[in-house]
Design a protein around this motif. Structure first.
Motif, PDB file in Angstrom:
ATOM      1  N   GLY A  78       0.747  -0.988  -0.069  1.00  0.00           N
ATOM      2  CA  GLY A  78       0.074  -0.062  -0.060  1.00  0.00           C
ATOM      3  C   GLY A  78       0.915   1.212  -0.059  1.00  0.00           C
ATOM      4  N   GLY A  79       0.263   2.345  -0.398  1.00  0.00           N
ATOM      5  CA  GLY A  79       1.135   3.496  -0.373  1.00  0.00           C
ATOM      6  C   GLY A  79       0.221   4.598   0.390  1.00  0.00           C
ATOM      7  N   PRO A  80       0.932   5.871   0.465  1.00  0.00           N
ATOM      8  CA  PRO A  80       0.113   6.883   1.047  1.00  0.00           C
ATOM      9  C   PRO A  80      -0.931   7.384   0.574  1.00  0.00           C
ATOM     10  N   PHE A  81      -1.605   7.072  -0.886  1.00  0.00           N
ATOM     11  CA  PHE A  81      -2.649   7.487  -1.454  1.00  0.00           C
ATOM     12  C   PHE A  81      -3.683   6.484  -1.144  1.00  0.00           C
ATOM     13  N   ASP A  82      -3.639   5.381  -0.797  1.00  0.00           N
ATOM     14  CA  ASP A  82      -4.491   4.271  -0.708  1.00  0.00           C
ATOM     15  C   ASP A  82      -5.457   4.238   0.376  1.00  0.00           C
TER      16      ASP A  82
ATOM     17  N   PHE B 221       3.078  13.523   3.652  1.00  0.00           N
ATOM     18  CA  PHE B 221       1.885  13.005   2.700  1.00  0.00           C
ATOM     19  C   PHE B 221       0.765  13.109   3.451  1.00  0.00           C
ATOM     20  N   ILE B 222       0.571  13.081   4.768  1.00  0.00           N
ATOM     21  CA  ILE B 222      -0.765  13.138   5.521  1.00  0.00           C
ATOM     22  C   ILE B 222      -0.976  14.470   5.842  1.00  0.00           C
TER      23      ILE B 222
ATOM     24  N   THR C  63       0.999   7.437  13.514  1.00  0.00           N
ATOM     25  CA  THR C  63       0.092   7.990  12.198  1.00  0.00           C
ATOM     26  C   THR C  63       0.825   7.743  11.208  1.00  0.00           C
TER      27      THR C  63
ATOM     28  N   ALA D 279       3.344   5.753  10.185  1.00  0.00           N
ATOM     29  CA  ALA D 279       3.566   4.153   9.569  1.00  0.00           C
ATOM     30  C   ALA D 279       2.217   3.751   9.178  1.00  0.00           C
ATOM     31  N   LEU D 280       1.201   3.918   9.934  1.00  0.00           N
ATOM     32  CA  LEU D 280      -0.151   3.403   9.452  1.00  0.00           C
ATOM     33  C   LEU D 280      -0.582   4.018   8.195  1.00  0.00           C
ATOM     34  N   ASN D 281      -0.251   5.487   7.905  1.00  0.00           N
ATOM     35  CA  ASN D 281      -0.747   6.147   6.601  1.00  0.00           C
ATOM     36  C   ASN D 281       0.187   5.870   5.703  1.00  0.00           C
ATOM     37  N   ARG D 282       1.470   5.205   5.775  1.00  0.00           N
ATOM     38  CA  ARG D 282       2.524   5.142   4.590  1.00  0.00           C
ATOM     39  C   ARG D 282       3.051   6.624   4.456  1.00  0.00           C
TER      40      ARG D 282
END
Lengths: 527, 307
Positions: free
Chosen positions: B32-36, B79-80, B265, B267-270
């Motif tokens: 998975g990536g940051p935009f999934d 990214f987030i 957050t 790590a969980l959200n890549r």
């Protein structure tokens, strides 16, 4: 006489305190689901961001406390006979927080910016009903059907009649930006020092993981009716933390409640716990490209034995509703009696017998079991739900295994690899129209079609509905589409979502509604 | 001494390099990536986002790019939290985590030291047993249990202190998190000091000091405590690491804007850059802290010399 004086003094004192109390309580401390990814309305897509942006900006139309569409920057509008041209008249009192008037040109700028692929707007496709939008967003040439006839008249041309278009404009993607600030500061226009907004509030500060503070915007056209001076949005990832601070009186509202706390909080706080139907469905996508899930009888049997009442009441503590249909109840532009699964009212025992018979017909049973892997994104509730369903499936001769991923990995798998047997997913509607749920099963929508459903008739009916201006006829066609989904069950609906909030009795003007939209400008605080 | 510090600092560079490299590739292995998210993106939008964040380049190129930026002190964009750079996020969060951590460490040392000394001086009396019982209790109750309990008792029921939030670093808001963070360490330090104090009190130089007829307080404080402190000092390294991981939990439970939450957050959200940023900061912190411990050791223990 003396007593009289004392009483008067006390009365005066009390009055003075009463007069002072609201002034001291004018900061509304509002629990939010988390921090916004950004305050750039064009780059956002989630409810978390919507809650903040709804206070900062005002679109052409807005939601009132009941989530009904009411005039925003547009004081009135006309729709052409064929439903494709919307002409909005903007109110001349609409102003930006720096005093500039809000013009039709600002909206033209904003809609063009969100469609520009270079913006990287994640949710631009919600505005694809606008003429030319899809082509531009996909990098093709074209002109956007948004024009300013003059400073106060905005005309939006659509590809086809879209009965939910006004509803769409309440979404944060439809909010205007202040062109001069964007041009001057680029991406940094969202910073507190640079942001110019046109809503009831303006941005004071944004400290990640701590709070977002917005204060009343004196330039707002309805500023006189805005009672709350300041709002602090606190991001709560830990829901129990919000509940504790709510009970300690530090927070006036929480945007969610941990499922395991609902019963306890209800018992102690009574109607401060608000659970209301929400526009969302929780479902399992069944990979119809794999054996034995390509067999309709297997899918039907799997759906039939799921005791949705048990899931809703026991697993989710009554914070979900059992779902025997795909489209949530209470949705707009739909039939009063929408289709539902045939066995919705059948007792569980009969359903179980019928399901076992269906499985036997398909050649499966305890003697010839099948193995099903349920994929879900890690969460306590998803785990409990999957475990309960595995138990309900056991009598059919289904052996269940689990594959747990975190949310990024789960959805990346669903989007790219689609290597699931059965996968958990959820969908919260962006606007109150059945189309927003039915498009999830289109063959040309691989991002959401977790059942890998490929039925040209189904997609054709959706296209017909899209071109039908008559709302009643359209609703009938959409109901046909839903009936088709419930017949073929590429994805099995399990539960309808509820919004769960804690609301302090000090806060008035918060009405439960299906969009879970609660604009602060209509609320007030008392001690 | 200065040469020693310099040598240690230079020696830390390869360590940090290995940590950065390991972390960079490990987080990329995660699917998975940051935009999934639930909402799948239009392919063109995804392409654009990948280009904006340079995720469309080969991994080794991204790695070199990251190293180059890092060497210049640029942690990249988040990214987030797209309105902030990672450096801005860390700059905002670090003071909060450091304040919490150092206050908790101070509490642990002072309170733990005091309790340990008292227990040692009254060895095998009821005071000793009480201290040891409390210490054992403190070690066994994890802080994710302790923290909500403290918030519930002192925040909700008694309303003495805020149940959560940072409020710009108001002392009242710090009390409960610091206690929750420090308590397990208080227990460890108390046990350590008790043990080494008992030993120190029987040591030759202390016996000699006693024989000279020095006052008890002077014997305990200047002679026994100095050598009894050594195990506690060498525990500072692990304690700092424990406080760091503990603060991830505590910040979450009390809703504090420290860097611990970014780690989770991120790590969980890549959020690759945010995770890397936190890893680098924590690694630097641990390296520095170990160095400080070693220097302190030299100052306290006459047998240790650095040349």
């Amino acid at each position: 006489m003396i007593r009289q004086t004392v009483t008067t003094a006390m009365l005066a004192g009390t009055l003075a305190m009463l007069a002072m109390a609201p002034a001291a309580a004018q900061t509304y401390v509002r629990g939010n689901d988390g921090d916004p990814e950004t305050l750039d309305q064009h780059k956002t897509s989630t409810v978390t961001e919507a809650n903040v942006l709804r206070d900062l900006y005002e679109g052409l139309v807005v939601y009132d406390t009941e989530a009904q569409v009411i005039p925003g920057v547009a004081e009135s509008w006309e729709v052409s006979e064929d439903g494709t041209i919307y002409t909005f008249t903007l109110r001349d009192t609409a102003k930006w927080s720096n005093g500039d008037p809000v013009t039709a040109g600002d909206f033209v700028f904003s809609f063009n910016r969100i469609m520009d692929p270079a913006t990287g707007a994640k949710y631009a496709n919600i505005l694809y009903p606008i003429k030319g939008a899809e082509a531009i967003n996909k990098g093709e040439e074209g002109e956007l059907g948004v024009t300013a006839l003059d400073d106060r008249t905005l005309q939006i041309t659509l590809e086809r009649p879209t009965p939910y278009f006004l509803e769409l404009l309440t979404h944060q993607t439809g909010l205007p930006l202040h062109p001069a600030s964007v041009e001057a500061h680029g991406d940094a226009f969202v910073q507190p020092a640079n942001m110019v907004s046109n809503g009831a509030y303006r941005l004071e500060s944004f400290t990640p993981n701590d709070k977002i503070v917005v204060t009343k915007n004196p330039e707002f056209h309805g500023a006189d009716e805005v009672a709350i001076e300041q709002v602090e949005f606190i991001p709560f990832e830990d829901l129990a933390n919000c509940a504790r601070r709510f009970e300690a009186g530090e927070v006036h509202s929480c945007s969610d409640i941990a499922t395991e706390q609902i019963a306890d909080l209800k018992a102690r706080l009574g109607d401060q716990v608000r659970i209301a139907p929400y526009l969302g469905v929780y479902y399992y996508g069944v990979n119809t490209s794999r054996e034995p899930f390509d067999d309709l009888r297997v899918r039907q049997a799997m759906s039939m034995v799921i005791d949705r009442e048990f899931l809703a009441e026991e697993i989710w503590s009554g914070s979900m509703l059992p779902a025997y249909a795909w489209v949530p109840p209470g949705i707009g532009n739909y039939l009063d009696t929408a289709p539902e699964l045939a066995y919705a009212t059948l007792p569980m025992l009969d359903r179980e017998d019928e399901a076992i018979a269906l499985m036997e017909e398909a050649g499966f049973g305890p003697d010839n079991p099948i193995t099903v892997e349920i994929s879900y994104n890690a969460s306590e509730n998803n785990k409990n739900t999957a475990t309960a369903i595995a138990n309900m499936w056991a009598p059919l001769g289904i052996e269940t295994t689990f594959n747990v991923r975190d949310i990024s990995a789960h959805y990346a798998m669903l989007r790219d690899d689609k290597i699931h047997d059965v996968a958990r997913a959820g969908w919260i509607g962006d606007y109150s129209d059945p189309q927003n749920f039915l498009f999830l099963n289109r063959a040309d929508n691989p991002g959401f079609n977790y059942g890998l459903y490929d039925n040209p008739e189904h997609d054709g009916l959706l296209d017909t509905a899209a071109n039908t201006a008559n709302l009643e006829e359209r609703a009938k066609i959409l109901a046909e589409v839903e009936a088709m989904i419930l017949r073929d069950l590429p994805q099995i609906p399990l539960l309808f979502y509820s919004s769960r909030s804690l609301v302090s009795p000090k806060l008035s003007g918060w009405a439960d509604n299906i969009q879970n939209a609660h604009p602060t400008r209509f609320m007030s605080l008392t001690e | 001494m200065l040469r020693y510090v310099l040598r240690r600092l230079l020696g830390a560079i390869p360590t940090l390099f290995l940590i950065v490299t390991g972390a960079f590739f490990l987080i990329r292995i995660a699917p998975g990536g940051p935009f999934d998210r639930e909402r799948t993106l239009e392919p063109t939008v995804m392409e654009n986002l990948n280009r904006i964040f340079q995720l469309d380049k080969p991994l080794w190129e991204q790695y070199l790019h990251y190293l180059g930026n890092l060497a210049r002190g640029d942690f990249g964009p988040s990214f987030i939290y797209r309105d902030f750079t990672v450096a801005e996020l860390l700059a905002a969060g670090l003071p909060v985590s450091m304040t919490l951590g150092s206050l908790a460490l101070l509490t642990a040392l002072l309170l733990g030291g005091l309790l340990g000394c008292i227990a040692a001086l009254y060895q095998n009396s009821w005071i000793d047993y009480a201290v040891i019982a409390t210490a054992t209790f403190g070690i066994t109750v994890p802080n994710f249990v302790l923290a909500p309990l403290l918030a519930l008792i002192f925040g909700v029921w008694l309303s003495w202190l805020p149940a959560g939030g940072w409020n710009g670093g108001t002392p009242a808001n710090m009390v409960l998190p610091v206690i929750a963070l420090a308590l397990p360490q208080v227990a460890v330090v108390a046990r350590l000091i008790r043990g080494s104090m008992i030993e120190a009190l029987r040591a030759d130089h202390v016996r000699t000091a006693r024989a000279y007829g020095l006052p008890t307080r002077m014997v305990v404080v200047t002679h026994a405590l100095r050598s009894a402190c050594l195990p506690a000092v060498s525990y500072l390294g692990p304690a700092a690491a424990a406080l760091l991981t503990g603060s991830i939990v505590i910040e979450q439970i009390f809703g504090l804007p420290g860097i611990g939450r970014y780690f989770v957050t991120g790590a969980l959200n890549r959020d690759y850059t945010l995770v890397m940023g936190t890893v680098v900061v924590i690694a630097v912190f641990v390296v520095l802290f170990n160095l400080i411990v070693d220097i302190l050791y030299a100052a306290l223990d006459p047998r240790v010399r650095y040349d």
